[in-house]
Structures are given as C-alpha cells and as structure tokens.
Design an enzyme around this catalytic site. Structure first.
Site, PDB file in Angstrom:
ATOM      1  CG  ASP A  30      44.229  45.779  52.140  1.00 26.18           C
ATOM      2  OD1 ASP A  30      44.329  44.541  52.108  1.00 26.18           O
ATOM      3  OD2 ASP A  30      43.387  46.428  51.481  1.00 26.18           O
ATOM      4  CG  ASN A  86      40.883  35.887  53.546  1.00 30.38           C
ATOM      5  OD1 ASN A  86      40.455  35.432  54.597  1.00 30.38           O
ATOM      6  ND2 ASN A  86      40.846  37.183  53.259  1.00 30.38           N
ATOM      7  N   GLY A  92      37.512  33.563  50.836  1.00 33.73           N
ATOM      8  CA  GLY A  92      37.450  35.007  50.581  1.00 33.73           C
ATOM      9  C   GLY A  92      38.688  35.578  49.933  1.00 33.73           C
ATOM     10  CD  GLN A  93      44.046  33.327  47.759  1.00 35.45           C
ATOM     11  OE1 GLN A  93      43.725  32.174  48.043  1.00 35.45           O
ATOM     12  NE2 GLN A  93      45.258  33.657  47.353  1.00 35.45           N
ATOM     13  CB  SER A  94      39.905  39.171  46.229  1.00 34.43           C
ATOM     14  OG  SER A  94      40.747  39.995  47.009  1.00 34.43           O
ATOM     15  CG  HIS A  99      47.355  38.213  50.556  1.00 40.59           C
ATOM     16  ND1 HIS A  99      47.038  37.521  49.403  1.00 40.59           N
ATOM     17  CD2 HIS A  99      46.187  38.655  51.060  1.00 40.59           C
ATOM     18  CE1 HIS A  99      45.729  37.567  49.207  1.00 40.59           C
ATOM     19  NE2 HIS A  99      45.176  38.247  50.210  1.00 40.59           N
ATOM     20  CG  HIS A 101      44.523  40.015  55.210  1.00 39.95           C
ATOM     21  ND1 HIS A 101      44.007  41.097  54.511  1.00 39.95           N
ATOM     22  CD2 HIS A 101      44.318  38.942  54.420  1.00 39.95           C
ATOM     23  CE1 HIS A 101      43.493  40.673  53.355  1.00 39.95           C
ATOM     24  NE2 HIS A 101      43.676  39.368  53.273  1.00 39.95           N
TER      25      HIS A 101
HETATM   26  P1  DGP Z   1      42.173  38.791  49.967  1.00 39.08           P
HETATM   27  O1  DGP Z   1      40.722  39.122  49.884  1.00 39.08           O
HETATM   28  O2  DGP Z   1      42.516  37.989  51.198  1.00 39.08           O
HETATM   29  O3  DGP Z   1      42.700  38.172  48.687  1.00 39.08           O
HETATM   30  O4  DGP Z   1      42.889  40.181  50.152  1.00 39.08           O
HETATM   31  C1  DGP Z   1      43.429  40.935  49.097  1.00 39.08           C
HETATM   32  C2  DGP Z   1      43.699  42.302  49.648  1.00 39.08           C
HETATM   33  O5  DGP Z   1      44.520  42.978  48.728  1.00 39.08           O
HETATM   34  C3  DGP Z   1      42.452  43.155  49.843  1.00 39.08           C
HETATM   35  O6  DGP Z   1      42.286  43.430  51.228  1.00 39.08           O
HETATM   36  C4  DGP Z   1      42.734  44.422  49.066  1.00 39.08           C
HETATM   37  C5  DGP Z   1      44.226  44.345  48.790  1.00 39.08           C
HETATM   38  N1  DGP Z   1      44.633  44.925  47.526  1.00 39.08           N
HETATM   39  C6  DGP Z   1      44.150  44.608  46.287  1.00 39.08           C
HETATM   40  N2  DGP Z   1      44.752  45.350  45.339  1.00 39.08           N
HETATM   41  C7  DGP Z   1      45.657  46.142  46.001  1.00 39.08           C
HETATM   42  C8  DGP Z   1      46.587  47.133  45.567  1.00 39.08           C
HETATM   43  O7  DGP Z   1      46.741  47.449  44.384  1.00 39.08           O
HETATM   44  N3  DGP Z   1      47.342  47.736  46.525  1.00 39.08           N
HETATM   45  C9  DGP Z   1      47.224  47.417  47.869  1.00 39.08           C
HETATM   46  N4  DGP Z   1      48.005  48.074  48.727  1.00 39.08           N
HETATM   47  N5  DGP Z   1      46.341  46.487  48.308  1.00 39.08           N
HETATM   48  C10 DGP Z   1      45.568  45.867  47.381  1.00 39.08           C
END
Ligand code: DGP
Length: 113
Positions: A30, A86, A92-94, A99, A101
């Site tokens: 991440d 999430n 809290g999904q962004s 995915h 974690h």
């Molecule tokens: P969520 O909040 O569950 O949707 O988690 C999304 C995750 O994705 C967050 O922990 C940050 C990660 N993330 C977002 N953009 C990138 C990226 O460009 N590269 C990587 N390695 N992680 C990313």
C-alpha cells in the site's frame, strides 16, 4: 465500472512494490501504509466491491484470501495479522476495485474506527 488506479497498477502503468503476481490476482504494498506491513491483494478482473460479488466469484475470493495468507507468512507476520475488505462509503472504501488489505507487524486495535 470506472477505471481505477489499481487497473493502471495491473497494467504496469503505475509502479508498485509487487509481492505476488499470478493469472488471477496481484499483491502489492500500500502506498500509505497503516501498519509496518500493509499489502493489498486485488483480483485482476475488476470487481467494484464486495457489494458486486456473485456466487460464481467464490473461487476467486477464496484465492485472494489464500494469497493474502501466503503473503503474510512470507513477510514474517508470525504473531498475527488482519485481513480487511472495506466496502462502500460507510465501510471506508476509497478505491472502487475490490481489494483485501493485509495488515500486520504491530498490535492492531479493536474495534476499528
Ligand atoms: P480502501 O480505503 O479500502 O479503498 O483502500 C485503498 C488503499 O489503496 C489505500 O490504503 C491506499 C491505497 N492506494 C491508493 N492509491 C494507491 C496507489 O497508487 N498505489 C498503491 N500502492 N496503493 C494505493
């Protein structure tokens, strides 16, 4: 489904620290780690969220979890770890690409915020 940053990572257009790569999924670190180990396991087939999962996704979802456990073992999370998925705004999904974690390397609090 709108294109996400994870689709670009799958295609190699955005660099990522890859931990695992197979026909079905990709695991990478991440970019904003919330623990000493924070890896994301994603299906290569774009599924928006758990809310979009169907019965015939069961094997794929099982594969994501198995790969997550293999990554945790390889990264030395012998004293435990947490898998988190999430789902949606309240979850809290962004990033709208399913995915898992993999979080570990410190004692994680409960309940989550
Ligand atoms: P969520 O909040 O569950 O949707 O988690 C999304 C995750 O994705 C967050 O922990 C940050 C990660 N993330 C977002 N953009 C990138 C990226 O460009 N590269 C990587 N390695 N992680 C990313």
């Amino acid at each position: 489904m709108a294109e996400t940053v994870f689709a670009k990572i799958i295609r190699g257009e955005i660099p990522a620290r890859i931990e695992h790569d197979d026909d079905l999924c990709l695991a990478f670190h991440d970019v904003a780690p919330q623990a000493p180990v924070h890896v994301l396991v994603i299906p290569k087939r774009p599924i928006e969220s758990l809310a979009g999962v169907a019965a015939d996704d069961a094997a794929l979802l099982g594969h994501l979890v198995v790969v997550a456990t293999q990554v945790a073992r390889r990264l030395g999370l012998d004293s435990g770890y947490r898998l988190v998925v999430n789902c949606g705004p309240d979850g809290g999904q962004s990033v709208d690409h399913l995915h898992v974690h993999v979080l570990g390397g410190r004692r994680l609090g409960w309940p989550p915020g």
